[in-house]
Motif scaffolding. Structure first.
Motif, PDB file in Angstrom:
ATOM      1  N   GLN A   1       0.474  -1.232  -0.408  1.00 59.08           N
ATOM      2  CA  GLN A   1       0.309   0.144  -0.184  1.00 59.08           C
ATOM      3  C   GLN A   1       1.193   0.715  -0.286  1.00 59.08           C
ATOM      4  O   GLN A   1       1.874   1.142   0.503  1.00 59.08           O
TER       5      GLN A   1
ATOM      6  N   CYS B   1      -1.073   2.124   7.811  1.00 56.70           N
ATOM      7  CA  CYS B   1      -0.659   0.711   7.507  1.00 56.70           C
ATOM      8  C   CYS B   1      -1.956  -0.629   8.196  1.00 56.70           C
ATOM      9  O   CYS B   1      -2.017  -1.754   7.990  1.00 56.70           O
TER      10      CYS B   1
ATOM     11  N   VAL C   1       5.361  -0.876   3.679  1.00 62.56           N
ATOM     12  CA  VAL C   1       4.671   0.614   3.125  1.00 62.56           C
ATOM     13  C   VAL C   1       5.043   1.474   2.056  1.00 62.56           C
ATOM     14  O   VAL C   1       6.090   1.190   2.555  1.00 62.56           O
TER      15      VAL C   1
END
Ligand code: HEM
Length: 557
Positions: A39, A69, A75
């Motif tokens: 992400q 997250c 991330v």
């Protein structure tokens, strides 16, 4: 008309429900097959992306990334023209540290260029060394042996700081520190006022360590070096942020002055070594009169033979080494001492516990390093100092293959960063004794495990106490332990690239605190508010006191 409408409406309903079902199916399928892309931390300005908040407001950015997250590391952080990956969590960290295919040279090339003034041609050799630092190169690497700067540097540091050079460096440090303290506070029993604890440590401890590592010649030739190194340390974040010289001319000038001092030392040490070959020590463990140690002498010779390096680039590498050697351990030792002297009961307790390890004699103090390194309270305070203060980004890069971490793929040749401060403040794993000792505060006994107290020890719930009770059922003694903290307590990074100065740093911190508490009474004269610690070097170093801490000091022996 009505008859025509009914089939149309029916067809629309059927078609809509079909499309709806297909969409739901897709979404379910997507849920079942999770994406392998990490992400991305959200940002609001498209072109700049996360650059400003990541570079200029590290602690806040990390907090935001962590909230975003919810433990699903890694991330991705999008920057102006690149991306980096933040990796946290014990399992991920251990996986990174044990991976033999990861390198540090890409990150070190960037730091050598922007912080230590290395020119591009020499930096290119670091950046393109994809061979790692083990004897056997990483399998897909084609880096020629003579460009394997990571391997050659690592071998030299390991030998000099972790191997045969460690004991002699410690002895030189102990002697230099005693001489410095003896000179700084000569008179027995009269209090001496000092305006700033930071300055006291920077000057005396910094000089003693620099002399132990690089010998007296460097400091004799450039008596301003240590002072300038600390000024430079205050400006290094501006250089790391890649601000141009017209915006921060003072930082660039100071860096050039330091590089000139180091180059002068290299030149003189080379000339004197050539003129007096008989003074070259016969083995690694002896001091070199001009280079300080065999490690520094061999390092200079070795670096000059690496492709693309010259006298100036080797000075940049040594400025980086000197900065790394001094500017973390000195403030850390000061933090440890501040906590000792801030609490007179603690200082008294430590003094009495250390009697077996360190005692005054006619030539100064006699210190038994082996016994000192077994004293639980001092060790707990040492470990807590590093947990509390170290805020370093530990970098890695997988130069050839994409890296699979927690089912996410980090593309090849991208930088990944592990932050020590985030690992050291993970509420999920660290023991705060139900909030009594929050992780942003210093708790001297955090690393002590009492077999009779399941609420003791660094981790929650205390697995250690259970293990200790089983191993030593009759023991009632508190013990220090970092067992089980792999990938959780990581002040020195980890794996093959873990800080090569870690054993020396520990000895410096233990020895200095033991010497201070045995030789001196110290009273801190600062208000409580000055004893707060700030994060101005987040990502690059350790926390330091926010304000000057005046104190008075008196000899006990
Ligand atoms: C409290 C003191 C210290 C702390 C917290 C510290 C921390 C670190 C960390 C986190 C790294 C990166 C490790 C990794 O990538 O896994 C590092 C690297 C390094 N440290 Fe330290 N360090 C300390 C003291 C020292 C000392 C005393 C020396 C030298 C005598 C030293 C020399 C170095 C060097 C040369 C590197 C780069 C190693 C390489 O080329 O791979 N450090 N340190």
């Amino acid at each position: 008309m009505f008859f025509i409408l009914i089939p149309c409406v029916a067809a629309t309903i059927v078609a809509t429900s079909l499309i709806f079902n297909v969409l739901v199916g897709w979404l379910r399928a997507l849920e079942k097959a999770p994406s392998t892309t990490a992400q991305t931390v959200p940002y609001t300005i498209p072109f700049i992306k996360s650059t400003f908040s990541f570079v200029f407001n590290g602690p806040d950015f990390y907090r935001r990334a962590s909230n975003f997250c919810q433990g699903q590391w890694p991330v991705r952080v999008d920057l102006l023209n690149d991306e980096v990956y933040l990796v946290q969590g014990q399992k991920n960290i251990l996986s990174v540290f044990s991976n033999p295919g990861l390198t540090v040279t890409r990150a070190y090339g960037i730091v050598l260029k922007y912080c230590f003034g290395m020119d591009q041609q020499a930096v290119d050799v670091y950046v393109s060394d994809t061979s790692g630092s083990r004897h056997r190169p990483i399998s897909s690497s084609t880096t020629p042996h003579n460009s394997r700067v990571s391997y050659h540097t690592h071998e030299n540091l390991t030998q000099g700081l972790l191997g045969s050079g460690l004991d002699s460096t410690t002895q030189r440090f102990e002697a230099a520190l005693y001489a410095a303290l003896d000179k700084a506070v000569p008179s027995i029993s009269d209090w001496k006022f000092e305006p700033d604890l930071t300055q006291f440590f920077e000057e005396h401890l910094g000089t003693a360590l620099l002399q132990a590592l690089c010998g007296p010649l460097l400091v004799e030739e450039s008596p301003n070096l240590v002072r300038k190194l600390w000024q430079y340390d205050k400006l290094i974040m501006a250089l790391a942020k890649r601000l141009p010289s017209w915006l921060i001319p003072g930082s660039y000038q100071l860096r050039d002055e330091l590089l000139a001092m180091i180059m002068r030392w290299h030149k003189l040490a080379t000339e004197l070594s050539t003129a007096h070959p008989e003074r070259k020590p016969s083995d690694q463990s002896q001091a070199d009169p001009y280079w300080g140690s065999a490690m520094m002498r061999e390092r200079n010779k070795m670096l000059l033979t690496i492709d693309g390096q010259d006298r100036r680039s080797v000075a940049s590498t040594d400025l980086g080494f000197i900065w790394a050697s001094i500017t973390n351990v000195v403030p850390s030792t000061m933090t440890l001492s501040t906590h000792i002297f801030h609490d007179s009961t603690l200082a008294r307790e430590l003094r009495s516990r250390l009697q077996e390890c360190i005692r005054p004699d006619t030539d100064g103090v006699q210190c038994n390093m082996e016994k000192l390194a077994k004293e639980p309270l001092l060790l707990s305070m040492y470990a807590e100092t590093l947990r509390f203060g170290v805020q370093i980004h530990v970098p890695r890069c997988s130069p050839h293959q994409p890296l699979n971490l927690a089912d996410k793929i980090i593309p090849a040749n991208k930088l990944l960063l592990i932050n020590t401060a985030l690992a050291h403040t993970d509420e999920e794993v660290w023991n705060t004794r139900d909030g009594q000792y929050p992780l942003n505060t210093f708790w001297a006994q955090r690393f002590l495990v009492d077999p009779a107290d399941p609420r003791s020890g660094p981790l929650k719930p205390s697995r250690f106490a259970k293990q200790l009770r089983t191993a030593h059922p009759d023991s009632s003694r508190e013990e220090f332990s970092v067992q089980g903290l792999e990938g959780i307590w990581i002040p020195y990074g980890g794996g093959q690239h873990a800080c090569p100065g870690r054993l020396l740093a520990k000895r410096v911190m233990l020895l200095t605190s033991a010497m201070l508490v045995t030789m001196f009474d110290v009273e801190l004269l600062a208000p409580e508010s000055a004893l707060q610690f700030q994060s101005s070097r987040f990502g690059f170093g350790v926390r330091k006191p926010v304000a000057q801490v005046p104190f008075r000091i008196r000899r006990r022996c």
